[in-house]
Design an enzyme around this catalytic site. Structure first.
Site, PDB file in Angstrom:
ATOM      1  N   THR A  36      13.957   2.911   2.323  1.00 29.34           N
ATOM      2  CA  THR A  36      14.703   3.914   3.115  1.00 29.34           C
ATOM      3  C   THR A  36      16.104   4.128   2.542  1.00 29.34           C
ATOM      4  OG1 THR A  36      15.483   2.269   4.738  1.00 29.34           O
ATOM      5  CG2 THR A  36      13.411   3.371   5.228  1.00 29.34           C
ATOM      6  N   HIS A  74      18.861  13.255  12.920  1.00 23.72           N
ATOM      7  CA  HIS A  74      19.270  12.356  11.844  1.00 23.72           C
ATOM      8  C   HIS A  74      17.979  11.753  11.266  1.00 23.72           C
ATOM      9  CE1 HIS A  74      20.942   9.219   9.489  1.00 23.72           C
ATOM     10  NE2 HIS A  74      20.515   8.259  10.276  1.00 23.72           N
ATOM     11  N   SER A  94      17.005  -1.188  15.372  1.00 24.53           N
ATOM     12  CA  SER A  94      17.803   0.020  15.097  1.00 24.53           C
ATOM     13  C   SER A  94      17.039   1.273  15.539  1.00 24.53           C
ATOM     14  CB  SER A  94      18.195   0.102  13.615  1.00 24.53           C
ATOM     15  OG  SER A  94      17.092   0.439  12.795  1.00 24.53           O
ATOM     16  N   LYS A 113       9.360  10.109  15.678  1.00 23.55           N
ATOM     17  CA  LYS A 113       9.582   9.229  16.838  1.00 23.55           C
ATOM     18  C   LYS A 113      10.612   9.865  17.784  1.00 23.55           C
ATOM     19  CE  LYS A 113       8.896   4.978  14.099  1.00 23.55           C
ATOM     20  NZ  LYS A 113       7.672   4.380  14.631  1.00 23.55           N
ATOM     21  N   ASP A 117       0.861  -1.188   0.000  1.00 25.72           N
ATOM     22  CA  ASP A 117       0.000   0.000   0.000  1.00 25.72           C
ATOM     23  C   ASP A 117       0.905   1.249   0.000  1.00 25.72           C
ATOM     24  OD1 ASP A 117      -1.677   2.104   0.554  1.00 25.72           O
ATOM     25  OD2 ASP A 117      -2.620   1.171   2.316  1.00 25.72           O
ATOM     26  N   CYS A 137      26.314   6.660  10.103  1.00 27.10           N
ATOM     27  CA  CYS A 137      25.826   8.005   9.761  1.00 27.10           C
ATOM     28  C   CYS A 137      26.428   9.106  10.628  1.00 27.10           C
ATOM     29  CB  CYS A 137      24.304   8.064   9.895  1.00 27.10           C
ATOM     30  SG  CYS A 137      23.460   6.956   8.789  1.00 27.10           S
ATOM     31  N   GLU A 189      30.298   6.245   4.996  1.00 27.31           N
ATOM     32  CA  GLU A 189      30.292   4.809   5.248  1.00 27.31           C
ATOM     33  C   GLU A 189      30.193   4.078   3.916  1.00 27.31           C
ATOM     34  OE1 GLU A 189      26.505   3.189   6.820  1.00 27.31           O
ATOM     35  OE2 GLU A 189      26.087   5.267   7.369  1.00 27.31           O
TER      36      GLU A 189
HETATM   37  P1  HMG Z   1       8.873  -2.461   8.022  1.00 25.90           P
HETATM   38  O1  HMG Z   1       8.883  -3.501   9.076  1.00 25.90           O
HETATM   39  O2  HMG Z   1       8.684  -2.884   6.614  1.00 25.90           O
HETATM   40  O3  HMG Z   1       7.760  -1.385   8.291  1.00 25.90           O
HETATM   41  O4  HMG Z   1      10.230  -1.662   8.085  1.00 25.90           O
HETATM   42  P2  HMG Z   1       6.724  -1.282   9.493  1.00 25.90           P
HETATM   43  O5  HMG Z   1       5.799  -2.421   9.446  1.00 25.90           O
HETATM   44  O6  HMG Z   1       7.432  -0.988  10.788  1.00 25.90           O
HETATM   45  O7  HMG Z   1       5.933   0.003   9.020  1.00 25.90           O
HETATM   46  C1  HMG Z   1       6.564   1.247   8.994  1.00 25.90           C
HETATM   47  C2  HMG Z   1       5.540   2.298   9.415  1.00 25.90           C
HETATM   48  O8  HMG Z   1       4.518   2.363   8.403  1.00 25.90           O
HETATM   49  C3  HMG Z   1       4.815   1.959  10.716  1.00 25.90           C
HETATM   50  O9  HMG Z   1       4.604   3.193  11.387  1.00 25.90           O
HETATM   51  C4  HMG Z   1       3.482   1.364  10.241  1.00 25.90           C
HETATM   52  O10 HMG Z   1       2.446   1.497  11.174  1.00 25.90           O
HETATM   53  C5  HMG Z   1       3.235   2.234   9.013  1.00 25.90           C
HETATM   54  P3  HMG Z   1       4.952   3.299  12.960  1.00 25.90           P
HETATM   55  O11 HMG Z   1       4.124   2.295  13.653  1.00 25.90           O
HETATM   56  O12 HMG Z   1       6.428   3.026  13.082  1.00 25.90           O
HETATM   57  O13 HMG Z   1       4.608   4.714  13.288  1.00 25.90           O
HETATM   58  N1  HMG Z   1       2.347   1.631   8.020  1.00 25.90           N
HETATM   59  C6  HMG Z   1       1.384   2.306   7.388  1.00 25.90           C
HETATM   60  N2  HMG Z   1       0.978   3.590   7.481  1.00 25.90           N
HETATM   61  C7  HMG Z   1      -0.058   3.989   6.679  1.00 25.90           C
HETATM   62  N3  HMG Z   1      -0.682   3.150   5.818  1.00 25.90           N
HETATM   63  C8  HMG Z   1      -0.319   1.853   5.704  1.00 25.90           C
HETATM   64  C9  HMG Z   1       0.756   1.384   6.510  1.00 25.90           C
HETATM   65  N4  HMG Z   1       1.384   0.193   6.654  1.00 25.90           N
HETATM   66  C10 HMG Z   1       2.351   0.353   7.582  1.00 25.90           C
HETATM   67  N5  HMG Z   1      -0.949   1.061   4.841  1.00 25.90           N
HETATM   68  C11 HMG Z   1      11.955  -0.143   8.794  1.00 25.90           C
HETATM   69  C12 HMG Z   1      10.448  -0.310   8.481  1.00 25.90           C
HETATM   70  C13 HMG Z   1      12.231   1.333   9.061  1.00 25.90           C
HETATM   71  C14 HMG Z   1      12.316  -0.960  10.014  1.00 25.90           C
HETATM   72  C15 HMG Z   1      12.754  -0.625   7.550  1.00 25.90           C
HETATM   73  O14 HMG Z   1      12.493   0.202   6.447  1.00 25.90           O
HETATM   74  C16 HMG Z   1      14.260  -0.683   7.774  1.00 25.90           C
HETATM   75  O15 HMG Z   1      14.789  -1.653   8.263  1.00 25.90           O
HETATM   76  N6  HMG Z   1      15.001   0.427   7.396  1.00 25.90           N
HETATM   77  C17 HMG Z   1      16.458   0.470   7.572  1.00 25.90           C
HETATM   78  C18 HMG Z   1      16.868   0.723   9.014  1.00 25.90           C
HETATM   79  C19 HMG Z   1      16.536   2.132   9.488  1.00 25.90           C
HETATM   80  O16 HMG Z   1      16.295   3.038   8.706  1.00 25.90           O
HETATM   81  N7  HMG Z   1      16.600   2.348  10.816  1.00 25.90           N
HETATM   82  C20 HMG Z   1      16.365   3.650  11.404  1.00 25.90           C
HETATM   83  C21 HMG Z   1      17.075   3.831  12.745  1.00 25.90           C
HETATM   84  S1  HMG Z   1      18.818   3.443  12.634  1.00 25.90           S
HETATM   85  C22 HMG Z   1      19.523   4.801  11.798  1.00 25.90           C
HETATM   86  O17 HMG Z   1      18.922   5.807  11.672  1.00 25.90           O
HETATM   87  C23 HMG Z   1      20.903   4.616  11.232  1.00 25.90           C
HETATM   88  C24 HMG Z   1      20.959   4.437   9.723  1.00 25.90           C
HETATM   89  O18 HMG Z   1      20.715   5.673   9.090  1.00 25.90           O
HETATM   90  C25 HMG Z   1      22.293   3.836   9.298  1.00 25.90           C
HETATM   91  C26 HMG Z   1      23.569   4.507   9.745  1.00 25.90           C
HETATM   92  O19 HMG Z   1      23.721   4.994  10.846  1.00 25.90           O
HETATM   93  O20 HMG Z   1      24.482   4.453   8.940  1.00 25.90           O
HETATM   94  C27 HMG Z   1      19.895   3.499   9.237  1.00 25.90           C
END
Ligand code: HMG
Length: 411
Positions: A160, A243, A210, A252, A33, A117, A85
């Site tokens: 992402t 970030h 994360s 969040k 979606d 990051c 990185e």
């Molecule tokens: P996921 O499990 O596919 O998604 O992965 P989800 O099920 O958690 O859904 C995401 C959000 O969408 C949720 O919102 C859902 O409710 C919502 P929340 O509950 O969190 O508020 N959602 C919807 N909303 C509206 N309509 C819908 C619908 N369906 C779901 N139909 C995840 C998400 C971010 C975990 C994934 O993309 C991922 O693993 N990303 C990479 C890791 C990341 O970005 N981590 C962030 C923190 S760590 C960091 O910032 C460091 C980093 O930049 C690296 C570095 O330092 O080098 C990553």
């Protein structure tokens, strides 16, 4: 608010790839979606690098813009730090390629910083220390954040991704933002939330963990910056920058800080509190996330992209105001600090605004995007790459590795 501003960011510029993917199209292609990507993550589109666009080419493009737009003589740069990185060599830093291509002095200290990051914030604070120690002898430092975020096709992290570079020049009496050395808080903890082993082009992430690590680091660094007393800080700040791996993460983060400060917990079930959080976020954070929503995660540069967004829109109206900045690098390391927007920051809004560059980007079909990702896998060992094959006509590009040497050419 009493600050001790002395040094900070004197120039800022963004440069990114020529192509992007629309998040609605990506969601449709993945059978998801679109609201999940657009609202759940907060992303509209994400920048995608072609094989000829790498950490060096983006760093140089951003660095050149920062020098030219802010009228800074390359000979005035006495330290160059590239936070990344997305290294291109186990030994040779991206920074030394950028040093040559930017035409900096041979007496410039040059190195690369890596901590996911967090690399550019590490470079920024190290540059401030270099200036405060007197070692700069009147020269300025340049810090460039340059990265390509890749999690792979059909992974949870795919929506992402992003790519881009932010260059900043650090100097005393800065024209954009001074940072208070008395309010810089740090946090470090060894965690396996996100990493990229030497053998992989793609990051591994324990995604939901994360997010927890990020929020814990925010609490820890915020506490360290304020010596344990937050004293209703958020209400006194004009803006809170974070970030931004994806836009929803900033929501969040702001929720976490507001909870620390008020002692309340906010949830959708409690309508009044939730409304208060939404309003706070809408005023202090959301307005400065437009570029992040269009470009995606650029790792080291993502916090500073939000700063560019703030300064291009509100450099004049927020002059003299205090803001907070939070940098998080997985693994993990973090810094929370306070800064003051310079009196004349608004004079530079047009120079640092990447709007024209973004308007000129090319929207990639999902087929083209997948081809670029697959072609990038072997780019490091390709002998000859032709930018025109990827719709690239002018600029500095990586054109292949011959005799184990990476080649860069201007077109
Ligand atoms: P996921 O499990 O596919 O998604 O992965 P989800 O099920 O958690 O859904 C995401 C959000 O969408 C949720 O919102 C859902 O409710 C919502 P929340 O509950 O969190 O508020 N959602 C919807 N909303 C509206 N309509 C819908 C619908 N369906 C779901 N139909 C995840 C998400 C971010 C975990 C994934 O993309 C991922 O693993 N990303 C990479 C890791 C990341 O970005 N981590 C962030 C923190 S760590 C960091 O910032 C460091 C980093 O930049 C690296 C570095 O330092 O080098 C990553």
């Amino acid at each position: 608010m009493i600050l001790n501003p002395t040094t900070g960011i004197d120039a800022l510029a963004f440069a990114g790839p020529a192509g992007y993917v629309d998040m609605t199209e990506l969601a449709q292609a993945r059978g998801v979606d679109p609201a999940k990507y657009l609202l759940g993550l907060g992303q509209n589109s994400m920048a995608i690098a072609a094989p000829c666009e790498d950490t060096v080419t983006m760093a140089v493009a951003a660095g050149q813009q920062a020098l030219q737009q802010f009228d800074i003589d390359p000979d005035d740069i006495g330290t160059l730090i590239v936070g990344t990185e997305t290294g291109i060599d186990h030994s040779k830093p991206v920074a030394v390629y950028a040093h040559e291509l930017l035409g900096l002095s041979q007496n410039c200290r040059t190195f690369e910083t890596k901590h996911a990051c967090y690399g550019a914030m590490a470079g920024l604070t190290a540059s401030m220390d270099w200036i405060a120690s007197g070692r700069a002898r009147g020269r300025k430092a340049m810090v460039i954040a340059s990265d390509i975020a890749r999690y792979g096709l059909n992974t949870a992290g795919e929506p992402t991704q992003g790519a881009g570079a932010v260059a900043m020049v650090v100097a005393p009496e800065p024209r954009l933002l001074s940072i208070d050395p008395m309010h810089i808080g740090d946090y470090t903890r060894q965690v396996m939330d996100f990493w990229r082993p030497l053998y992989s082009k793609y990051a591994f992430a324990d995604g939901h963990y994360s997010i927890q690590c990020y929020l814990d680091a925010l609490s820890g660094a915020h506490n360290d910056a304020l010596n344990g007393s937050s004293d209703a800080l958020l209400d006194r700040l004009a803006a809170s920058l974070y970030h931004v791996p994806f836009v929803k993460m900033a929501f969040k983060a702001h929720q976490r800080l507001l909870e620390i400060e008020t002692g309340n917990s906010y949830s959708k079930e409690q309508a009044d509190g939730w409304q208060q959080l939404q309003e706070h976020f809408g005023e202090k954070v959301a307005p400065w996330l437009k570029l992040n929503a269009e470009i995606g995660n650029i790792y080291t540069g993502s916090l500073f992209l939000s700063l560019i967004d703030l300064l291009r829109q509100a450099g004049t109206s927020l002059a003299g105001e205090t803001i907070s900045l939070f940098s998080y690098g997985s693994g993990c390391g973090a810094t929370f600090c306070l800064g003051q927007i310079a009196a004349q920051a608004g004079d530079w809004s047009a120079q640092l605004d990447p709007a024209t560059q973004l308007q000129q980007r090319r929207r990639l079909s999902i087929d083209e995007y997948e081809q670029l990702i697959n072609a990038s896998e072997n780019a490091d060992t390709e002998a000859q790459l032709n930018p025109a094959d990827y719709g690239l006509d002018s600029g500095l590009f990586y054109t292949g590795t011959r005799d184990h040497i990476r080649h860069y050419e201007h077109f």
